[in-house]
Design a protein around this motif. Structure first.
Motif, PDB file in Angstrom:
ATOM      1  N   LYS A  95       1.904   2.600   2.692  1.00 28.68           N
ATOM      2  CA  LYS A  95       1.529   3.328   3.907  1.00 28.68           C
ATOM      3  C   LYS A  95       2.379   2.873   5.084  1.00 28.68           C
TER       4      LYS A  95
ATOM      5  N   THR B 244       0.810  -1.219   0.000  1.00 21.53           N
ATOM      6  CA  THR B 244       0.000   0.000   0.000  1.00 21.53           C
ATOM      7  C   THR B 244       0.843   1.268   0.000  1.00 21.53           C
TER       8      THR B 244
ATOM      9  N   ASP C   3      -6.261   4.525   9.253  1.00 19.53           N
ATOM     10  CA  ASP C   3      -7.276   4.176   8.249  1.00 19.53           C
ATOM     11  C   ASP C   3      -8.233   3.107   8.781  1.00 19.53           C
TER      12      ASP C   3
ATOM     13  N   ALA D 177      -0.244   5.063   9.679  1.00 15.58           N
ATOM     14  CA  ALA D 177      -1.255   5.471   8.700  1.00 15.58           C
ATOM     15  C   ALA D 177      -2.275   4.355   8.473  1.00 15.58           C
ATOM     16  N   LEU D 178      -1.810   3.108   8.443  1.00 12.78           N
ATOM     17  CA  LEU D 178      -2.736   1.985   8.290  1.00 12.78           C
ATOM     18  C   LEU D 178      -3.668   1.866   9.484  1.00 12.78           C
TER      19      LEU D 178
END
Length: 83
Positions: free
Chosen positions: A19, A17, A27, A23-24
């Motif tokens: 990321k 991704t 999300d 950040a994951l």
């Protein structure tokens, strides 16, 4: 082995991704990424087909509301696999 149901570990998800870990998790908290599931003990994994669906959705330019709808659908489908 059916590749659709392949487990993907966190490090691989980060690579696929682009990321970061934080950040994951952000999300996932915001409903913009499918949550991991337990594969035993403290180990967690993601479904490869869910990660691929997310990457395709982002490439297609879906907005956040459309992404949330997709996530809800993926999580429902995951729950039906074990039901």
């Amino acid at each position: 082995m059916n590749m659709k149901y392949r487990n993907v570990r966190f490090r691989t998800v980060m690579q696929e991704t682009g990321k970061t870990r934080s950040a994951l998790f952000a999300d996932i908290r915001n409903g913009l990424f499918p949550p991991p599931y337990s594969i035993g003990g403290r180990a967690k994994a993601f479904a490869a087909h869910e990660i691929e669906a997310m990457n395709r959705a982002r490439m297609a330019g879906l907005d956040d509301d459309e992404i949330r709808t997709l996530i809800q659908k993926l999580v429902r489908e995951r729950a039906q696999l074990v039901a």
